[in-house]
Design an enzyme around this catalytic site. Sequence first.
Site, PDB file in Angstrom:
ATOM      1  N   ASP A 130      39.071  48.085 -32.587  1.00  0.00           N
ATOM      2  CA  ASP A 130      39.732  48.504 -33.813  1.00  0.00           C
ATOM      3  C   ASP A 130      40.669  47.417 -34.340  1.00  0.00           C
ATOM      4  O   ASP A 130      40.890  46.389 -33.696  1.00  0.00           O
ATOM      5  CB  ASP A 130      40.438  49.853 -33.644  1.00  0.00           C
ATOM      6  CG  ASP A 130      41.593  49.824 -32.657  1.00  0.00           C
ATOM      7  OD1 ASP A 130      42.346  48.827 -32.654  1.00  0.00           O
ATOM      8  OD2 ASP A 130      41.771  50.795 -31.905  1.00  0.00           O
ATOM      9  N   PHE A 131      41.216  47.660 -35.502  1.00  0.00           N
ATOM     10  CA  PHE A 131      41.995  46.671 -36.247  1.00  0.00           C
ATOM     11  C   PHE A 131      43.132  46.086 -35.418  1.00  0.00           C
ATOM     12  O   PHE A 131      43.404  44.880 -35.466  1.00  0.00           O
ATOM     13  CB  PHE A 131      42.543  47.338 -37.516  1.00  0.00           C
ATOM     14  CG  PHE A 131      43.262  46.415 -38.456  1.00  0.00           C
ATOM     15  CD1 PHE A 131      42.564  45.488 -39.216  1.00  0.00           C
ATOM     16  CD2 PHE A 131      44.637  46.472 -38.588  1.00  0.00           C
ATOM     17  CE1 PHE A 131      43.223  44.633 -40.099  1.00  0.00           C
ATOM     18  CE2 PHE A 131      45.310  45.625 -39.466  1.00  0.00           C
ATOM     19  CZ  PHE A 131      44.596  44.714 -40.216  1.00  0.00           C
TER      20      PHE A 131
END
Length: 308
Positions: A130-131
């Site tokens: 994820d980011f």
Amino acid sequence: MAKRTPDQAPPEADKTAEAVAPATDEKLQKVLARAGCGSRREMERAISAGEVSVNDRVATLGDRVTESDKITLRGKPVSAQKDTSKRRVILYNKPEGEICSRHDPEGRRTVYQALPKISGERWISVGRLDFNTSGLLLFTNDGDLANKLMHPSSVIDREYLVRIQGDVDDDMRKRLLDGVMLDDGVARFTDIVDGAGESRNRWFYCVVMEGRNREVRRLWESQGVRVSRLKRVRYGNIFIPSHVRVGQWLELDYREIADLCQTAGLEVERVAKPKTSREATTQRERHERKLRAGKGRKPPRLKKGPRR
């Protein structure tokens, strides 16, 4: 009774080629993934969207094809022949602040912008981060390999280094190892090892066997603690080399890819085996020298966690 001369074929040879060696068919999405067009899930979506044709007919999910079929994806021809390319795998040390998509409506940087170009094919991500998660990401040009590495049946462990804010006691560890009910079912760590740190700001190494969305974060947060940093440090038998800094990539060599294929339960025939020992080392050594010299794209320096 008439005799058969040595150069005459036996009666069985009169069968058609198809009867003797029937053409094998495969799922359309599998063929597209193997050709490096994307993951199987991406190809299933493309088929559902009407972007794939077989023999000038719009394909549908469930279609099967042979090597003789004419396949096009978004108007471009795709070869159904097996082994049309050699397997390649690269390791990327993802920084925080990049997304694992090819395009982002918000204009954020994607992991694909940092990867080397690959002629006539595309890199397929083996899972995602994820980011706000950094660390090891694998990319390959082979959809079959990517699918095998991601599939739960392959039972491949992923190891993360995580910084926890909050108290972690033995009871919490036991719950996380025994299994916790999350929104998408029971999840667990298979191992939790102390890293470093004291009191309410500690590092741990933890291992999961699946690639669920934000699984590591959700497991820890289910116990009322906060994940302040998260980095993947291992995928199966692949670790991040110390000289591959954040934001840099390295192509795996023949032995590493062969080991990865065996871990995933695939044959190693299509691994690009170098012709000579000189060829095997020169290109990689040149690239590694650049990495050690600090060349190549690097994001702003991040505070590093403890090393094992």
